[in-house]
Design an enzyme around this catalytic site. Structure first.
Site: not given
Ligand code: DGL
Length: 270
Positions: A13-14, A45-46, A76-77, A155, A187-189
């Site tokens: 994941d990011s 990453y988004g 991570c999406n 976060e 999104c994972t969050h």
């Molecule tokens: N893990 C990212 C996702 O699921 C969210 C956080 C990011 O932007 O890196 O898209």
């Protein structure tokens, strides 16, 4: 027993969000060991270009392969949307993303075939969810919305604040009129703020997170390939690596995972 079956499951994941997927893997596959990599130095990453995200993920794959893994989960999406097929081409082991499982869960639920998708700017701009939903069912109506501030709220532990509610009401307003019955948390969050999201979209909308379905797919692939850890009394190990400072991940990661985490920092090239 095969040597490969004793290897761990790799999870990328990011940052910490992928722990929502990891948690579900711990729950559904309690005998399996895992190696988690959070690219915290290059988070988020988004908001990055797909090329950049792919380069980062491929670099992490090199590292995780040195850790003896039997399957890789791109938890991570944004990273999945940026190019799952690139990672699959690069790896000799199975690589599972989070978009396809989330789509299948949403399609299994929807009755009126009107589905909402929320995610990072990268995920929404890629149209990966929309394309995948329509590949399964071209008659589906998809309403998508990028919600970049949600990641920051999670976060920074701000989800129970009036500001978070304000942001959620603003972001989710297009869904109020859209008559969706299903909303994909792309999104994972976002599963970490599902109470707030649910209260804004109302009880008639089913929230779908890909975590459960992704873990189910991992279990299914390991079973099919005869790669499940063979011993019943195994005490699995869960290792954590990060590209940024270990202390931040340790604090927030411990809160999300629900057990003490001790991450190690790995310095990546770029
Ligand atoms: N893990 C990212 C996702 O699921 C969210 C956080 C990011 O932007 O890196 O898209």
């Amino acid at each position: 027993m095969t040597v490969d079956a004793c290897k761990a499951i790799g999870i990328i994941d990011s940052g910490v969000g992928g722990l929502t997927v990891a948690q579900e893997i711990y729950r559904q596959l309690p005998r399996e060991s895992t190696v988690f990599f959070g690219d915290t130095a290059r988070f988020p990453y988004g908001s990055r270009s797909p090329e950049e995200v792919r380069r980062y993920v491929l670099e992490i794959i090199d590292f995780l392969e040195s850790q003896e893994i039997k399957l890789l989960v791109v938890a991570c999406n944004s990273a999945t949307a940026a190019g799952l097929s690139h990672y699959q081409e690069r790896c000799s082991i199975p690589v599972v993303g989070v978009i396809e499982p989330g789509v299948r869960a949403a399609l299994a639920y929807t009755r009126n075939r009107r589905i909402g998708v929320i995610g990072t700017v990268g995920t929404i701009n890629s149209s990966a969810y929309e394309r995948t939903l329509k590949r399964y069912d071209p008659s589906i109506t998809v309403i998508s919305k990028a919600c970049p501030l949600f990641v920051l709220l999670v976060e920074n532990d701000l989800i129970d604040t009036p500001e978070a509610e304000l942001v959620a009401r603003e972001y989710l307003s297009p869904f109020q009129e859209a008559d969706i019955d299903t909303l994909i948390l792309g999104c994972t969050h976002y599963p970490l703020m599902s109470d707030l999201i649910q209260s804004v979209v109302g009880p008639g909308v089913k929230l779908v997170s890909s975590a459960q379905e992704t873990a189910r797919e991992v279990k299914e692939i390991l079973t099919r390939r005869n790669l499940l850890y063979p011993l019943e009394d195994n005490k699995p190990s869960h290792r954590f690596f990060v590209s940024g400072k270990a202390s931040f991940f340790q604090e927030i990661g411990t809160r999300i995972a629900g057990f003490p985490i001790k991450p190690y920092q790995v310095l990546l090239d770029s």
